[in-house]
Motif scaffolding. Structure first.
Motif, PDB file in Angstrom:
ATOM      1  N   GLY A 104      -2.013   1.693  -6.300  1.00 13.06           N
ATOM      2  CA  GLY A 104      -3.415   1.447  -6.575  1.00 13.06           C
ATOM      3  C   GLY A 104      -4.187   2.589  -5.943  1.00 13.06           C
ATOM      4  O   GLY A 104      -3.615   3.454  -5.290  1.00 13.06           O
ATOM      5  N   ILE A 109       2.420  -0.524  -3.556  1.00 19.49           N
ATOM      6  CA  ILE A 109       3.133  -1.785  -3.757  1.00 19.49           C
ATOM      7  C   ILE A 109       4.635  -1.509  -3.838  1.00 19.49           C
ATOM      8  O   ILE A 109       5.062  -0.685  -4.647  1.00 19.49           O
ATOM      9  CB  ILE A 109       2.705  -2.459  -5.083  1.00 19.49           C
ATOM     10  N   LYS A 123       2.671  -5.168   0.039  1.00 22.01           N
ATOM     11  CA  LYS A 123       1.487  -4.391  -0.317  1.00 22.01           C
ATOM     12  C   LYS A 123       0.946  -3.722   0.940  1.00 22.01           C
ATOM     13  O   LYS A 123       0.640  -4.384   1.926  1.00 22.01           O
ATOM     14  CB  LYS A 123       0.434  -5.297  -0.954  1.00 22.01           C
ATOM     15  N   PRO A 176       0.143 -14.966  -6.126  1.00 20.81           N
ATOM     16  CA  PRO A 176       1.422 -14.901  -5.414  1.00 20.81           C
ATOM     17  C   PRO A 176       1.385 -15.759  -4.156  1.00 20.81           C
ATOM     18  O   PRO A 176       0.319 -16.027  -3.598  1.00 20.81           O
ATOM     19  CB  PRO A 176       1.550 -13.423  -5.039  1.00 20.81           C
ATOM     20  N   MET A 188       4.305 -10.817   0.024  1.00 19.51           N
ATOM     21  CA  MET A 188       4.029 -11.949  -0.875  1.00 19.51           C
ATOM     22  C   MET A 188       5.167 -12.099  -1.877  1.00 19.51           C
ATOM     23  O   MET A 188       6.039 -11.231  -1.963  1.00 19.51           O
ATOM     24  CB  MET A 188       2.717 -11.693  -1.619  1.00 19.51           C
ATOM     25  N   ILE A 191       5.698 -11.527  -8.526  1.00 25.13           N
ATOM     26  CA  ILE A 191       5.334 -12.208  -9.769  1.00 25.13           C
ATOM     27  C   ILE A 191       6.040 -11.500 -10.916  1.00 25.13           C
ATOM     28  O   ILE A 191       5.906 -10.294 -11.083  1.00 25.13           O
ATOM     29  CB  ILE A 191       3.802 -12.143 -10.003  1.00 25.13           C
ATOM     30  N   PRO A 195       0.781  -6.475 -15.907  1.00 25.62           N
ATOM     31  CA  PRO A 195      -0.675  -6.420 -15.998  1.00 25.62           C
ATOM     32  C   PRO A 195      -1.114  -6.488 -17.461  1.00 25.62           C
ATOM     33  O   PRO A 195      -0.461  -5.906 -18.328  1.00 25.62           O
ATOM     34  CB  PRO A 195      -1.030  -5.051 -15.416  1.00 25.62           C
ATOM     35  N   ALA A 256      -2.519 -10.142  -6.712  1.00 27.24           N
ATOM     36  CA  ALA A 256      -2.929 -10.308  -5.332  1.00 27.24           C
ATOM     37  C   ALA A 256      -4.199  -9.553  -5.024  1.00 27.24           C
ATOM     38  O   ALA A 256      -4.592  -9.465  -3.876  1.00 27.24           O
ATOM     39  CB  ALA A 256      -1.819  -9.805  -4.425  1.00 27.24           C
ATOM     40  N   ASP A 257      -4.790  -9.015  -6.038  1.00 23.81           N
ATOM     41  CA  ASP A 257      -5.834  -8.045  -5.765  1.00 23.81           C
ATOM     42  C   ASP A 257      -7.225  -8.652  -5.831  1.00 23.81           C
ATOM     43  O   ASP A 257      -7.791  -8.777  -6.904  1.00 23.81           O
ATOM     44  CB  ASP A 257      -5.704  -6.924  -6.794  1.00 23.81           C
ATOM     45  N   ASP A 343     -11.229  -1.844  -9.825  1.00 24.72           N
ATOM     46  CA  ASP A 343     -10.181  -0.993 -10.357  1.00 24.72           C
ATOM     47  C   ASP A 343     -10.671  -0.163 -11.534  1.00 24.72           C
ATOM     48  O   ASP A 343     -10.192   0.932 -11.767  1.00 24.72           O
ATOM     49  CB  ASP A 343      -9.002  -1.853 -10.846  1.00 24.72           C
ATOM     50  N   GLU A 350      -4.365   5.051 -12.564  1.00 15.80           N
ATOM     51  CA  GLU A 350      -3.366   4.057 -12.179  1.00 15.80           C
ATOM     52  C   GLU A 350      -2.271   4.003 -13.227  1.00 15.80           C
ATOM     53  O   GLU A 350      -2.286   3.181 -14.119  1.00 15.80           O
ATOM     54  CB  GLU A 350      -4.058   2.690 -12.053  1.00 15.80           C
TER      55      GLU A 350
END
Ligand code: ADP
Ligand code: MG
Length: 396
Positions: A104, A109, A123, A176, A188, A191, A195, A256-257, A343, A350
């Motif tokens: 990110g 990650i 993370k 998560p 965590m 998953i 995305p 998780a973001d 983001d 990304e």
């Protein structure tokens, strides 16, 4: 910054002690003077400290700084990574570190494995990475905060993430499972989903759209607004539908973001809410050529529903759980100042998700036993204060 775990097995107990000492010293000193490192480490008098210092400097866990007034060392991101990994290793949250699966703008990650071989996600928050490039206009701010800011802010980001993830998971939101938090890192569950941005087709766009908006509305009932609800942060899982086995359906998972998650009482709550909704609408129009017939939902509707159906105020609970309002404000003003706003703002950078390699795990666990120092070190996981000019009279 790449996480390089190769040296972790070769550090001696004394090296760890010295590394912890540099971390502790950084709370009040931008550059930690060598005698102070010796004093905090409790390894006074002898070549041991110096040997450890040079070991740590050689593998870039600390960096030597020649200062006008005195020489000393500062903790690097690598050093902070090792301290966090060591804590996760000792609590058995992580046994080995595998491949990086995401970069990110403000985090890395990794896939990691637990002692029993369960795959998890690590993370690592890295605030300050882009900030120093984009921050020229705000130099005063950085000067006030000095070099401790990246560490403190990254730690706040991890604390915030963990606190929200826990509260959300406890209330059955699709996030998560939080496993552990140390310093600037969160462990965590992994998953198994992609995305939304990487998904070109879904069987039922209207259904997924409704599901995502329902999630925005459900968050609001619990007193929260995501603030960064976009195709990067929504993970979608393809599932065989139970009723119609021949068909598949997609279900959403929030990842998780949530660095920008705010209380529904936040002064800009309406703005963030509308932006989240607009983000989903825009993406569905562009990607799936789907436009809903219904307008909204609107913030005015969301606010009416707060607390409905016994929803607890998670904004209030998180504040009580250790991520205080003051911390939230500090993190928010930092993000605002360095121009981090979702983001979407740097979306096109990304792209590393596609470059997945074969997973290879480097064991970081040397099987060593816990010592008293470990316990002391483990106590240092809560956020440290950023050094300020006032409490560091040694810095010129
Ligand atoms: P950033 O704050 O840098 O945007 P994110 O938490 O959004 O970080 O993670 C970046 C990407 O990493 C996500 O888009 C997703 O693909 C992947 N990712 C993050 N957390 C997980 C997880 N728990 N399980 C699987 N993939 C994840
Ligand atoms: Mg993200």
């Amino acid at each position: 910054m790449k996480l390089d775990t190769r040296a972790i097995r070769y550090l001696t107990a004394e090296d760890w002690r010295v590394l912890v000492a540099v971390e502790m010293g950084s709370r009040n000193h931008e550059v930690v003077p060598t005698p102070l490192i010796a004093q905090i480490s409790g390894l006074r008098g002898g070549s041991g400290v110096h040997k450890s210092i040079s070991n740590l400097a050689k593998v870039n866990l600390i960096g030597k700084v020649k200062n006008a007034k005195y020489d000393g060392y500062r903790l690097t991101y690598g050093g902070l990574d090792y301290l966090a990994l060591n804590t996760h290793r000792k609590s058995s949250a992580i046994y080995s570190v595998g491949n990086q699966i995401g970069v990110g703008k403000e985090s890395d990650i990794y896939v990691v494995a637990s002692n029993s071989g369960v795959q998890r996600v690590l993370k690592i928050h890295r605030l300050g990475r882009i900030s120093f490039r984009s921050v020229k206009a705000n130099r005063d701010y950085l000067r006030n905060r000095s070099s401790g800011s990246w560490m403190y802010m990254s730690r706040l980001a991890a604390l915030k993430e963990y606190a929200f993830m826990k509260a959300l998971k406890d209330n059955d939101f699709p996030v998560p499972e939080p496993v552990a938090q140390s310093r600037h890192t969160v462990v965590m569950s992994l998953i198994d989903a992609f995305p939304l941005r990487q998904i070109s087709e879904v069987p039922d766009p209207a259904g997924l759209y409704a599901e995502l908006l329902a999630m925005i509305m459900r968050l609001a009932r619990y007193g929260l607004i995501h603030g960064d609800f976009n195709e990067f942060n929504i993970l979608v899982k393809e599932e065989a539908a139970t009723e119609a086995p021949a068909d598949t359906s997609a279900t959403s998972q929030a990842d998780a973001d949530f660095p920008q998650m705010v209380s529904i009482d936040h002064p800009n709550a309406a703005y963030y809410f509308d932006r989240d909704v607009a983000c989903v609408k825009r993406f569905f129009e562009r990607r799936f050529h789907f436009t809903s017939d219904e307008p909204g939902p609107f913030f005015s509707d969301a606010i009416k529903d707060v607390g409905k159906d016994g929803a607890r105020r998670l904004d209030v609970e998180v504040e009580a759980s250790g991520f205080s309002r003051k911390m939230a404000k500090e993190l928010e003003s930092y993000m605002k100042e360095v121009g981090i706003d979702g983001d979407g703002a740097v979306a096109d950078g990304e792209g590393s998700d596609d470059e997945e390699e074969q997973v290879s795990h480097d064991a970081i666990n040397d099987g060593s036993d816990r010592t008293e120092d470990d316990a002391r070190e483990d106590g240092t996981i809560d956020a440290q204060k950023p050094p300020s000019a006032a409490d560091d009279d040694l810095v010129s």
